[in-house]
Design an enzyme around this catalytic site. Structure first.
Site, mmCIF file in Angstrom:
data_model
loop_
_atom_site.group_PDB
_atom_site.id
_atom_site.type_symbol
_atom_site.label_atom_id
_atom_site.label_comp_id
_atom_site.label_asym_id
_atom_site.label_seq_id
_atom_site.Cartn_x
_atom_site.Cartn_y
_atom_site.Cartn_z
ATOM 1 N N SER A 138 -0.089 49.811 3.604
ATOM 2 C CA SER A 138 -0.541 48.601 2.958
ATOM 3 C C SER A 138 -1.777 47.890 3.453
ATOM 4 O O SER A 138 -1.789 47.671 4.668
ATOM 5 C CB SER A 138 0.646 47.517 3.283
ATOM 6 O OG SER A 138 1.817 48.142 2.745
ATOM 7 N N HIS A 160 -0.933 49.376 -2.543
ATOM 8 C CA HIS A 160 -1.192 50.752 -2.178
ATOM 9 C C HIS A 160 -1.840 51.495 -3.542
ATOM 10 O O HIS A 160 -1.469 51.236 -4.778
ATOM 11 C CB HIS A 160 0.072 51.292 -2.266
ATOM 12 C CG HIS A 160 0.792 51.187 -0.934
ATOM 13 N ND1 HIS A 160 0.635 52.182 0.168
ATOM 14 C CD2 HIS A 160 1.402 50.297 -0.196
ATOM 15 C CE1 HIS A 160 1.232 52.010 1.282
ATOM 16 N NE2 HIS A 160 1.691 50.588 1.100
ATOM 17 N N HIS A 171 7.160 55.840 0.209
ATOM 18 C CA HIS A 171 8.117 55.265 1.018
ATOM 19 C C HIS A 171 9.641 55.914 0.932
ATOM 20 O O HIS A 171 9.848 55.997 -0.248
ATOM 21 C CB HIS A 171 8.148 54.026 1.400
ATOM 22 C CG HIS A 171 6.979 53.333 1.466
ATOM 23 N ND1 HIS A 171 5.895 52.837 0.578
ATOM 24 C CD2 HIS A 171 6.463 52.634 2.776
ATOM 25 C CE1 HIS A 171 4.831 52.384 1.183
ATOM 26 N NE2 HIS A 171 5.250 52.341 2.357
ATOM 27 N N TYR A 228 12.123 54.074 0.995
ATOM 28 C CA TYR A 228 12.678 53.010 0.548
ATOM 29 C C TYR A 228 12.609 52.861 -0.987
ATOM 30 O O TYR A 228 13.341 52.113 -1.539
ATOM 31 C CB TYR A 228 12.471 51.714 1.355
ATOM 32 C CG TYR A 228 11.105 51.051 1.293
ATOM 33 C CD1 TYR A 228 10.538 50.765 -0.120
ATOM 34 C CD2 TYR A 228 10.503 51.180 2.334
ATOM 35 C CE1 TYR A 228 9.541 50.056 -0.203
ATOM 36 C CE2 TYR A 228 9.069 50.587 2.148
ATOM 37 C CZ TYR A 228 8.494 50.203 1.090
ATOM 38 O OH TYR A 228 7.440 49.772 1.048
ATOM 39 N N GLU A 229 11.445 53.469 -1.545
ATOM 40 C CA GLU A 229 11.243 53.776 -2.911
ATOM 41 C C GLU A 229 12.135 54.515 -3.534
ATOM 42 O O GLU A 229 11.962 54.511 -4.748
ATOM 43 C CB GLU A 229 9.965 53.827 -3.261
ATOM 44 C CG GLU A 229 8.721 52.823 -2.756
ATOM 45 C CD GLU A 229 7.322 53.435 -2.884
ATOM 46 O OE1 GLU A 229 6.804 53.351 -4.254
ATOM 47 O OE2 GLU A 229 6.929 54.067 -1.901
ATOM 48 N N ALA A 254 1.191 49.404 8.604
ATOM 49 C CA ALA A 254 1.753 48.030 8.893
ATOM 50 C C ALA A 254 2.999 47.842 9.694
ATOM 51 O O ALA A 254 3.849 48.533 9.337
ATOM 52 C CB ALA A 254 1.708 46.994 7.727
ATOM 53 N N MET A 292 8.245 50.649 8.297
ATOM 54 C CA MET A 292 8.961 51.407 7.413
ATOM 55 C C MET A 292 8.574 52.448 6.909
ATOM 56 O O MET A 292 8.778 53.170 5.828
ATOM 57 C CB MET A 292 9.301 50.344 6.105
ATOM 58 C CG MET A 292 10.109 49.004 6.375
ATOM 59 S SD MET A 292 9.911 47.922 4.825
ATOM 60 C CE MET A 292 10.500 46.609 5.581
ATOM 61 N N SER A 293 7.478 53.181 7.696
ATOM 62 C CA SER A 293 6.727 54.382 7.184
ATOM 63 C C SER A 293 6.522 55.225 8.576
ATOM 64 O O SER A 293 7.320 55.299 9.499
ATOM 65 C CB SER A 293 5.664 54.031 6.488
ATOM 66 O OG SER A 293 4.855 53.306 7.229
ATOM 67 N N ASN A 341 2.535 40.747 11.691
ATOM 68 C CA ASN A 341 3.464 39.833 11.962
ATOM 69 C C ASN A 341 3.874 39.884 13.215
ATOM 70 O O ASN A 341 4.349 40.992 13.645
ATOM 71 C CB ASN A 341 4.437 39.588 10.855
ATOM 72 C CG ASN A 341 5.247 40.697 10.501
ATOM 73 O OD1 ASN A 341 4.943 41.628 9.911
ATOM 74 N ND2 ASN A 341 6.362 41.010 11.299
ATOM 75 N N HIS A 374 5.890 40.322 2.012
ATOM 76 C CA HIS A 374 4.871 41.452 1.726
ATOM 77 C C HIS A 374 3.365 40.807 1.726
ATOM 78 O O HIS A 374 2.711 41.544 2.020
ATOM 79 C CB HIS A 374 5.267 42.327 0.356
ATOM 80 C CG HIS A 374 4.521 43.531 0.334
ATOM 81 N ND1 HIS A 374 4.266 44.604 1.239
ATOM 82 C CD2 HIS A 374 3.653 43.951 -0.746
ATOM 83 C CE1 HIS A 374 3.509 45.456 0.752
ATOM 84 N NE2 HIS A 374 3.245 44.944 -0.377
HETATM 85 N N1 HPA Z 1 9.236 45.171 9.872
HETATM 86 C C1 HPA Z 1 9.237 46.246 9.163
HETATM 87 N N2 HPA Z 1 8.169 46.620 8.614
HETATM 88 C C2 HPA Z 1 7.144 45.725 8.857
HETATM 89 C C3 HPA Z 1 7.083 44.468 9.294
HETATM 90 C C4 HPA Z 1 8.151 44.128 9.982
HETATM 91 O O1 HPA Z 1 8.372 43.158 10.463
HETATM 92 N N3 HPA Z 1 5.704 44.205 9.393
HETATM 93 C C5 HPA Z 1 5.099 45.110 8.636
HETATM 94 N N4 HPA Z 1 5.874 46.022 8.070
#
Ligand code: HPA
Length: 278
Positions: free
Chosen positions: A30, A61, A83, A85-86, A113, A211-212, A235, A247
């Site tokens: 991302s 993406h 991903h 989750y998709e 990310a 998440m990846s 973050n 996101h």
């Molecule tokens: N949690 C999970 N996945 C992420 C985060 C997060 O805080 N930030 C960017 N991808």
């Protein structure tokens, strides 16, 4: 039926430049795919043109496989990823990573990310991943094993290549970019974590959460690819700051980190090529 790599490679070779012999594969997550814009003589294939893959559904993406030259080194760059989750089947994730090996690469650089679990490592910082905790409810190698790709059972004690980490650290130092190191914990998503989950993950020794990455690393190690991984902090993890996670925030702060990665990645690739590590 699992996707046939012969069929996949037949399609890719139709697009690939003549005598193209990439040295490094890259998977860019991302907001991080701007590096691909520095690739010279690019030839792109949309993911959905490749058997077994889908086009991806996540904003930010690009979903393109780009073949070309980065600062003199031939590379393949996956702009975007698939991903779990998709709803992506593991077969597609295996195919996605194995393409890099079947194209002739020995190493892959994976970026993604993340949220940081360390208050002192904030948005825009880069963490070089040196180990992981797989907290996704599955493993991409579940199912019949393809012995031609790798063994049924294998170790992950050196999942993140120490030699490539040294080359990355030297590249960051030359560029005066602060490079943190840490453990990546993978969650399934797409919901972000609860504050209680983050407290638990900290106790387990995790430094960043995303998440990846981890399913790709497992597939890469299985087929013998050396792995380097850079996590871009977008973050502080939930509960560590007042900010609401989104996101959009991931994309915005991904851009900040991407400014560093646009310099660091080519420097790493050059260094790795010089040391014959790729
Ligand atoms: N949690 C999970 N996945 C992420 C985060 C997060 O805080 N930030 C960017 N991808």
């Amino acid at each position: 039926m699992p996707t046939s790599m012969n069929e996949v490679m037949e399609v890719i070779r139709r697009y690939a430049p003549k005598n193209f012999a990439p040295k490094v594969g890259m998977i860019l997550g991302s907001g991080l795919s701007s590096i691909a814009e520095r690739i010279e003589h690019p030839v792109s294939i949309p993911f959905q043109a490749i058997p077994g893959l889908h086009g991806g559904s996540v904003a930010g993406h690009a979903s393109l496989m780009v073949m070309g030259v980065l600062d003199g080194v031939p590379v393949i760059c996956m702009r975007g990823r698939l991903h779990v989750y998709e709803g992506t089947p593991y077969d597609a994730i295996r195919t996605f990573v194995r393409i890099i090996k079947h194209m002739g690469c020995h190493s892959v650089l994976i970026t993604g990310a993340v949220g940081s679990l360390r208050a002192e490592v904030g948005a825009g910082e880069i963490v070089m991943v040196d180990d992981h905790i797989n907290f996704q409810p599955g493993n991409p190698l579940v199912g019949p094993n393809d012995e031609s790709e790798g063994p049924r059972f294998f170790g992950l004690e050196e999942a993140y290549d120490v030699g490539l980490q040294d080359i990355m650290a030297a590249a960051a130092e030359r560029l005066d970019i602060t490079l943190h190191r840490g453990v990546y914990i993978s969650v399934l998503g797409p919901s972000f974590e609860t504050p209680a989950e983050i407290r638990a993950f900290r106790m387990w020794g995790a430094d960043v959460v995303g998440m990846s990455v981890v399913p790709e690393v497992i597939v890469a190690r299985h087929c013998g690819l050396r792995v380097a991984c850079l996590a871009a902090v977008t973050n502080l993890a939930v509960g560590l700051s007042e900010e609401k996670l989104s996101h959009e925030g991931t994309l915005h702060f991904g851009e900040l980190a991407a400014k560093k990665l646009v310099k660091l990645i080519p420097e790493f690739v050059k260094g790795a090529a010089e040391y014959g590590m790729v």
